[in-house]
Scaffold this motif. Structure first.
Motif, mmCIF file in Angstrom:
data_model
loop_
_atom_site.group_PDB
_atom_site.id
_atom_site.type_symbol
_atom_site.label_atom_id
_atom_site.label_comp_id
_atom_site.label_asym_id
_atom_site.label_seq_id
_atom_site.Cartn_x
_atom_site.Cartn_y
_atom_site.Cartn_z
ATOM 1 N N GLN A 297 40.814 46.309 -20.168
ATOM 2 C CA GLN A 297 39.230 45.245 -20.387
ATOM 3 C C GLN A 297 39.683 43.566 -20.441
ATOM 4 O OE1 GLN A 297 36.323 45.781 -22.816
ATOM 5 N NE2 GLN A 297 34.895 44.178 -22.156
ATOM 6 N N SER A 298 41.095 43.429 -21.234
ATOM 7 C CA SER A 298 41.324 41.789 -21.224
ATOM 8 C C SER A 298 42.149 41.361 -20.498
ATOM 9 C CB SER A 298 42.632 41.783 -22.641
ATOM 10 O OG SER A 298 41.907 42.204 -23.916
ATOM 11 N N LEU A 299 42.916 42.519 -20.133
ATOM 12 C CA LEU A 299 43.372 41.397 -18.040
ATOM 13 C C LEU A 299 42.019 40.834 -17.279
ATOM 14 C CD1 LEU A 299 46.275 41.591 -16.204
ATOM 15 C CD2 LEU A 299 44.026 41.975 -15.183
ATOM 16 N N ILE A 300 40.871 41.559 -17.414
ATOM 17 C CA ILE A 300 39.809 41.160 -16.648
ATOM 18 C C ILE A 300 39.317 40.091 -17.250
ATOM 19 C CG2 ILE A 300 37.494 41.790 -15.682
ATOM 20 C CD1 ILE A 300 39.987 43.030 -14.346
ATOM 21 N N ALA A 301 38.779 39.834 -18.579
ATOM 22 C CA ALA A 301 38.250 39.304 -19.443
ATOM 23 C C ALA A 301 39.084 37.737 -19.286
ATOM 24 C CB ALA A 301 38.595 39.229 -21.049
ATOM 25 N N GLU A 302 40.501 37.689 -19.434
ATOM 26 C CA GLU A 302 41.664 36.561 -19.777
ATOM 27 C C GLU A 302 41.329 35.988 -18.110
ATOM 28 O OE1 GLU A 302 41.805 35.473 -22.037
ATOM 29 O OE2 GLU A 302 42.149 36.683 -23.796
ATOM 30 N N GLY A 303 41.438 36.498 -17.481
ATOM 31 C CA GLY A 303 41.739 36.592 -15.864
ATOM 32 C C GLY A 303 40.469 36.332 -15.338
ATOM 33 N N SER A 304 39.238 36.346 -15.489
ATOM 34 C CA SER A 304 38.582 35.900 -15.015
ATOM 35 C C SER A 304 37.969 34.234 -15.832
ATOM 36 C CB SER A 304 37.010 36.592 -15.255
ATOM 37 O OG SER A 304 37.179 36.555 -16.405
ATOM 38 N N ALA A 305 38.302 34.439 -17.212
ATOM 39 C CA ALA A 305 37.769 33.280 -17.701
ATOM 40 C C ALA A 305 38.685 32.205 -17.621
ATOM 41 C CB ALA A 305 38.459 32.983 -19.893
ATOM 42 N N ASN A 306 40.265 32.637 -17.142
ATOM 43 C CA ASN A 306 41.301 31.509 -16.713
ATOM 44 C C ASN A 306 40.661 30.801 -15.203
ATOM 45 O OD1 ASN A 306 42.697 30.603 -18.700
ATOM 46 N ND2 ASN A 306 44.385 31.719 -17.905
ATOM 47 N N TYR A 307 40.340 32.093 -14.006
ATOM 48 C CA TYR A 307 40.290 31.344 -13.113
ATOM 49 C C TYR A 307 39.123 31.148 -13.177
ATOM 50 C CZ TYR A 307 38.581 32.520 -7.931
ATOM 51 O OH TYR A 307 37.717 32.020 -7.149
ATOM 52 N N GLY A 308 37.715 30.715 -13.989
ATOM 53 C CA GLY A 308 36.191 30.248 -13.769
ATOM 54 C C GLY A 308 36.040 29.107 -14.308
ATOM 55 N N ILE A 309 37.928 28.213 -14.436
ATOM 56 C CA ILE A 309 37.845 27.120 -14.574
ATOM 57 C C ILE A 309 37.787 26.476 -12.844
ATOM 58 C CG2 ILE A 309 39.645 25.126 -15.575
ATOM 59 C CD1 ILE A 309 40.330 27.191 -17.118
ATOM 60 N N GLU A 310 38.648 27.099 -12.078
ATOM 61 C CA GLU A 310 38.581 26.822 -10.667
ATOM 62 C C GLU A 310 37.406 26.860 -10.096
ATOM 63 O OE1 GLU A 310 41.635 28.572 -8.765
ATOM 64 O OE2 GLU A 310 42.917 28.867 -10.431
ATOM 65 N N VAL A 311 36.548 27.920 -10.608
ATOM 66 C CA VAL A 311 35.436 28.246 -9.766
ATOM 67 C C VAL A 311 33.925 26.780 -10.359
ATOM 68 C CG1 VAL A 311 33.694 29.718 -9.573
ATOM 69 C CG2 VAL A 311 35.926 30.650 -9.834
ATOM 70 N N ALA A 312 34.541 26.391 -11.750
ATOM 71 C CA ALA A 312 33.683 25.913 -12.190
ATOM 72 C C ALA A 312 33.772 24.147 -12.013
ATOM 73 C CB ALA A 312 32.998 26.039 -13.424
ATOM 74 N N PHE A 313 35.077 24.224 -11.274
ATOM 75 C CA PHE A 313 35.454 22.403 -11.406
ATOM 76 C C PHE A 313 36.803 22.877 -10.121
ATOM 77 C CE2 PHE A 313 33.888 21.797 -15.096
ATOM 78 C CZ PHE A 313 33.387 20.315 -14.877
ATOM 79 N N PRO A 314 36.474 23.282 -8.078
ATOM 80 C CA PRO A 314 37.409 22.624 -7.263
ATOM 81 C C PRO A 314 37.868 21.632 -7.306
ATOM 82 C CG PRO A 314 34.992 22.974 -6.497
ATOM 83 C CD PRO A 314 35.306 23.002 -8.415
ATOM 84 N N GLY A 315 39.128 22.050 -6.636
ATOM 85 C CA GLY A 315 39.860 20.858 -5.781
ATOM 86 C C GLY A 315 39.588 19.307 -6.535
ATOM 87 N N GLU A 316 39.423 18.198 -6.057
ATOM 88 C CA GLU A 316 39.490 17.011 -6.663
ATOM 89 C C GLU A 316 38.227 16.050 -8.127
ATOM 90 O OE1 GLU A 316 41.730 14.538 -6.720
ATOM 91 O OE2 GLU A 316 42.907 16.377 -5.289
ATOM 92 N N GLU A 317 37.875 17.749 -7.897
ATOM 93 C CA GLU A 317 36.137 17.574 -8.785
ATOM 94 C C GLU A 317 36.797 17.241 -10.165
ATOM 95 O OE1 GLU A 317 32.341 20.278 -8.627
ATOM 96 O OE2 GLU A 317 33.091 19.889 -6.265
ATOM 97 N N ARG A 318 37.685 18.292 -10.730
ATOM 98 C CA ARG A 318 38.152 18.184 -11.942
ATOM 99 C C ARG A 318 38.392 17.183 -12.367
ATOM 100 N NH1 ARG A 318 41.545 22.347 -15.688
ATOM 101 N NH2 ARG A 318 41.975 21.120 -17.023
ATOM 102 N N LEU A 319 39.300 16.539 -11.731
ATOM 103 C CA LEU A 319 40.299 15.146 -11.822
ATOM 104 C C LEU A 319 39.100 14.089 -12.498
ATOM 105 C CD1 LEU A 319 42.939 13.030 -11.953
ATOM 106 C CD2 LEU A 319 41.919 12.906 -9.652
ATOM 107 N N GLY A 320 37.752 14.085 -11.236
ATOM 108 C CA GLY A 320 36.767 13.213 -11.205
ATOM 109 C C GLY A 320 36.150 13.254 -12.157
ATOM 110 N N PHE A 321 35.689 14.258 -13.065
ATOM 111 C CA PHE A 321 34.847 14.652 -14.197
ATOM 112 C C PHE A 321 36.099 14.100 -15.529
ATOM 113 C CE2 PHE A 321 34.127 17.596 -17.876
ATOM 114 C CZ PHE A 321 32.490 16.321 -18.624
#
Length: 445
Positions: A297-321
């Protein structure tokens, strides 16, 4: 008839099977088999919770979260089990599930069946480790997390280091130049909370645009010291979390968004809220009321938490914020945000160097001092950060694969099915499917 003692109460289940000659009779027989198998899974799931809590009596780090009846935890404390007894019961349940595995399930029940089996197998492996059984780094990660990280050599990281040499010219070693460069992007201690809260608000707004969360969900943030990790989410149940942020070391501006997403939205907090809402409460799958840290379960938990950063702030959106909001709140020079983002992206490509350091250290190939030096050179960590990371290896061992390998496996699971032209809504929908179902690492392939 199967008879099992769990929490001092005898639970009796009669497993029925029937068949027939007509299609209707066969379908009816399959339905009975499926129902009977689900009844068995429900009972095994209840005892699985008991076994996880019992392992927690031998290792306080094992139970990361539990929000079932407090009487269950009290029973595990009052009636302790030996590791051998825990293992024996877990093995019996694995055999029992294997016998029921021939029943026809729908997709979600099939996922549940495999989830329970693999979690129990991981629990068995951990009891053996607690008794002193030695495993290699890869054997351990496969047994506990259902995955094995790739092996890398120094040459695999040299290309990234060469790129960093080009973007960080000057006198002194690359490590010294990187430390000097990064020193300009530390969040002042008196501004950490303002920056972090702004990051949380933005992460939540982007998450709730696509995911429906329980109206009572929330979390509290605390700032702590003297921990082997940089931040931690302690899920409390009732859709609440406690997030602790370690302030032992300087907090750089990129960590604000990383931690807000990873620990909060759409990371650990959201993952646990959705599991509690949809699996524990709606489906009454009691196994999700407990979270054994050293498990698939931890691989899913940690993996989704890290990938979730990209989902929430894709591409240049992170840099802009970060440039327009977080740099400003931190009192940093926003005109250098793109420069900092470029360097941070390059260093991020060295993340598997941490896995390699842990592999060699835990396999006895390098001592603590050599591992610290290796992390400084190939993972670009400061000496203090490298020493903290070795402390992490000592406590959590092969758990390190869950962050980067987990992220890459979750990313592949989501994006493989969608393609490059997927809309944000489609990506969030696929991501949500992962967060609300009992997926295993091996099931992401």
């Amino acid at each position: 008839m199967v008879r099992q003692i769990a929490f001092g109460v005898w639970t009796m289940v009669t497993v029925m099977a029937c068949g027939g000659e007509s299609d209707g009779a066969r379908e009816g027989g399959e339905a009975v088999l499926s129902l009977a198998a689900e009844v068995v899974m429900n009972r095994v799931a209840e005892d699985y919770v008991a076994l996880v809590l019992s392992v927690g009596q031998h290792d306080p780090n094992y139970v990361d979260a539990f929000y079932g009846p407090e009487g269950w935890r009290d029973y595990a404390e009052a009636v302790p089990m030996t590791l051998g007894d825990i293992r024996e019961r877990a093995l019996l349940h694995i055999d029992e599930l294997d016998r029921e595995g021939r029943a026809p399930f729908d997709e979600l029940l099939d996922l549940r069946f495999h989830y329970l089996t693999k979690q129990l197998e991981s629990l068995v492996a951990y009891t053996l480790m607690l008794e002193g059984e030695q495993m290699s780094f890869d054997e351990e990660s496969k047994a506990l997390y259902d995955a094995t990280a790739p092996t890398n050599t120094e040459e695999d990281f040299q290309g990234v280091l060469d790129e960093l040499e080009a973007v960080l010219p000057g006198e002194g070693s690359l490590h010294e130049r990187y430390a000097t460069f990064r020193g300009d992007f530390v969040i002042p201690p008196n501004r950490v909370d303002d920056v972090f809260q702004a990051a949380i608000d933005a992460c939540r707004a982007r998450t709730t645009r696509y995911l429906s969360l329980h109206p009572n969900e929330s979390f509290v943030v605390e700032y702590v010291t003297d921990k082997p990790w940089s931040a931690y989410n302690w899920y409390q149940g009732e859709y609440k979390s406690l997030i602790q942020v370690n302030t032992d070391l300087p907090i750089y501006i990129d960590r604000a968004l990383d931690l807000a997403c990873h620990e909060g939205y759409p990371g650990h907090h959201v993952y646990n809220v959705l599991l509690e809402q949809h699996l524990t409460r709606e489906r009454r799958w009691v196994e999700f009321s407990v979270y054994p840290l050293f498990s698939p379960q931890s691989l899913i938990a940690e993996g989704s938490a890290n990938y979730g950063i990209e989902v929430a702030f894709p591409g240049e959106e992170r840099l802009g914020f970060e440039r327009d909001t977080l740099f400003l709140l931190a009192g940093l020079d926003g005109s250098r945000a793109a420069e900092y983002s470029r360097v941070t992206e390059l260093v991020g490509r060295l993340s598997y160097a941490g896995n390699e350091a842990a592999r060699r250290y835990l396999n006895g190939e390098r001592d603590r001092g050599e591992t610290t030096e290796w992390l400084a050179r190939y993972a670009m960590m400061s000496r203090d950060r490298a020493e903290q990371r070795v402390d992490f290896f000592d406590t959590y061992r092969s758990y390190v694969i869950n962050y980067n390998l987990g992220r890459d496996m979750v990313r592949d699971y989501v994006e493989r099915a969608l393609g490059e032209s997927a809309s944000p809504a489609e990506r969030w929908e696929r991501f949500s499917t992962l967060l609300t179902s009992p997926r295993l690492p091996s099931g992401l392939r």
